[in-house]
Design a protein around this motif. Structure first.
Motif, PDB file in Angstrom:
ATOM      1  N   ASP A  35      -8.507   8.793   3.821  1.00  0.00           N
ATOM      2  CA  ASP A  35      -9.886   9.208   3.565  1.00  0.00           C
ATOM      3  C   ASP A  35     -10.517   8.358   2.478  1.00  0.00           C
ATOM      4  O   ASP A  35     -11.724   8.144   2.473  1.00  0.00           O
ATOM      5  N   THR A  36      -9.683   7.883   1.537  1.00  0.00           N
ATOM      6  CA  THR A  36     -10.156   7.067   0.422  1.00  0.00           C
ATOM      7  C   THR A  36      -9.118   5.984   0.135  1.00  0.00           C
ATOM      8  O   THR A  36      -7.922   6.267   0.123  1.00  0.00           O
ATOM      9  N   LEU A  37      -9.594   4.762  -0.102  1.00  0.00           N
ATOM     10  CA  LEU A  37      -8.732   3.672  -0.562  1.00  0.00           C
ATOM     11  C   LEU A  37      -9.046   3.431  -2.028  1.00  0.00           C
ATOM     12  O   LEU A  37     -10.195   3.573  -2.458  1.00  0.00           O
ATOM     13  N   VAL A  38      -8.035   3.027  -2.813  1.00  0.00           N
ATOM     14  CA  VAL A  38      -8.234   2.837  -4.246  1.00  0.00           C
ATOM     15  C   VAL A  38      -7.455   1.618  -4.730  1.00  0.00           C
ATOM     16  O   VAL A  38      -6.371   1.322  -4.228  1.00  0.00           O
ATOM     17  N   TYR A  86       0.848  -1.185   0.000  1.00  0.00           N
ATOM     18  CA  TYR A  86       0.000   0.000   0.000  1.00  0.00           C
ATOM     19  C   TYR A  86       0.885   1.237   0.000  1.00  0.00           C
ATOM     20  O   TYR A  86       2.046   1.200   0.418  1.00  0.00           O
ATOM     21  N   TYR A  87       0.346   2.359  -0.484  1.00  0.00           N
ATOM     22  CA  TYR A  87       1.138   3.555  -0.755  1.00  0.00           C
ATOM     23  C   TYR A  87       0.195   4.733  -0.965  1.00  0.00           C
ATOM     24  O   TYR A  87      -0.977   4.549  -1.342  1.00  0.00           O
ATOM     25  N   VAL A  99      -5.382   9.744  -0.062  1.00  0.00           N
ATOM     26  CA  VAL A  99      -5.789   8.604  -0.877  1.00  0.00           C
ATOM     27  C   VAL A  99      -4.681   7.555  -0.807  1.00  0.00           C
ATOM     28  O   VAL A  99      -3.527   7.847  -1.103  1.00  0.00           O
ATOM     29  N   ILE A 100      -5.051   6.339  -0.431  1.00  0.00           N
ATOM     30  CA  ILE A 100      -4.087   5.244  -0.324  1.00  0.00           C
ATOM     31  C   ILE A 100      -4.463   4.157  -1.326  1.00  0.00           C
ATOM     32  O   ILE A 100      -5.599   3.693  -1.372  1.00  0.00           O
ATOM     33  N   GLY A 101      -3.483   3.768  -2.130  1.00  0.00           N
ATOM     34  CA  GLY A 101      -3.670   2.677  -3.077  1.00  0.00           C
ATOM     35  C   GLY A 101      -3.163   1.376  -2.489  1.00  0.00           C
ATOM     36  O   GLY A 101      -2.263   1.378  -1.642  1.00  0.00           O
ATOM     37  N   THR A 140      -4.061   3.401  10.600  1.00  0.00           N
ATOM     38  CA  THR A 140      -2.635   3.748  10.683  1.00  0.00           C
ATOM     39  C   THR A 140      -2.224   4.868   9.737  1.00  0.00           C
ATOM     40  O   THR A 140      -1.323   5.638  10.046  1.00  0.00           O
ATOM     41  N   GLU A 141      -2.871   4.953   8.576  1.00  0.00           N
ATOM     42  CA  GLU A 141      -2.501   5.961   7.574  1.00  0.00           C
ATOM     43  C   GLU A 141      -3.464   7.144   7.570  1.00  0.00           C
ATOM     44  O   GLU A 141      -3.256   8.097   6.837  1.00  0.00           O
TER      45      GLU A 141
END
Length: 195
Positions: free
Chosen positions: A131-134, A75-76, A95-97, A127-128
């Motif tokens: 607001d949005t995961l992608v 994840y990043y 935003v985390i991918g 932890t991160e």
């Protein structure tokens, strides 16, 4: 280092010693059909290049079942041009991918993918402060899309001919999980124990 555990699953940080496990998975045509492509088996050099070199900002992890390595997760943060390409330039917040695969086919079709995604939603949100995961799965991979949608991801943007896979560019879906909307600003405990 262990990052979380839930029931018989746990996630830990990728180590140098895990290169041999990645090599096993990414030279297996059954796994490659869904991740990287059967025409792209990895050797030791490719494992080093893809999973260990120039990885700033990428959190690379190993999924374990009862202490046995069965999959890979990374994840990043998604920023800049990638955010625009995904149609998320107007999205507020972080935003985390994420990308993942289960490298042991014996563990497929047992609900582990669903548990993994649910646990990662909780973990990354906590932890991160996402607001949005992608994610951007290939459109033909309906099994994976079904799991992601069951976990609350929704289709956001269609990307035609986005990813090279087995000799051709494949269509992908940008799918998102709006953390703050889904959770009412507070993600409920899903039984995931953060380490």
């Amino acid at each position: 280092m262990k990052l979380w555990e839930q029931d018989e699953l746990s996630l830990r940080t990728l180590t140098v010693e895990d290169a041999s496990i990645l090599l096993k998975w990414l030279s297996d045509p059954t796994v490659l059909a869904y991740y990287e492509g059967r025409d792209n088996p990895h050797d030791e050099a490719l494992i080093q290049q893809h999973f260990y070199e120039d990885r700033d900002g990428i959190h690379a992890c190993i999924l374990e079942h009862q202490g046995n390595a069965i999959g890979y997760v990374q994840y990043y943060e998604v920023e800049g041009e990638e955010r625009e390409e995904y149609g998320l330039e107007q999205t507020q917040g972080k935003v985390i991918g994420m990308d993942q695969f289960i490298g042991e086919p014996a563990y497929w079709n047992q609900g582990i993918g669903t548990k993994l995604i649910q646990s990662m939603i909780h973990f990354i949100s906590a932890t991160e402060h996402a607001d949005t995961l992608v994610m951007d799965p290939q459109a033909w991979n309906t099994r994976a899309l079904h799991v992601y949608e069951k976990c609350g991801f929704v289709k956001h943007r269609f990307l035609p001919k986005h990813e090279w896979h087995e000799g051709e560019y494949r269509d992908c879906w940008v799918i998102i999980y709006p953390v703050r909307q889904q959770s009412g600003h507070e993600l409920k405990d899903k039984g995931v124990h953060l380490s």
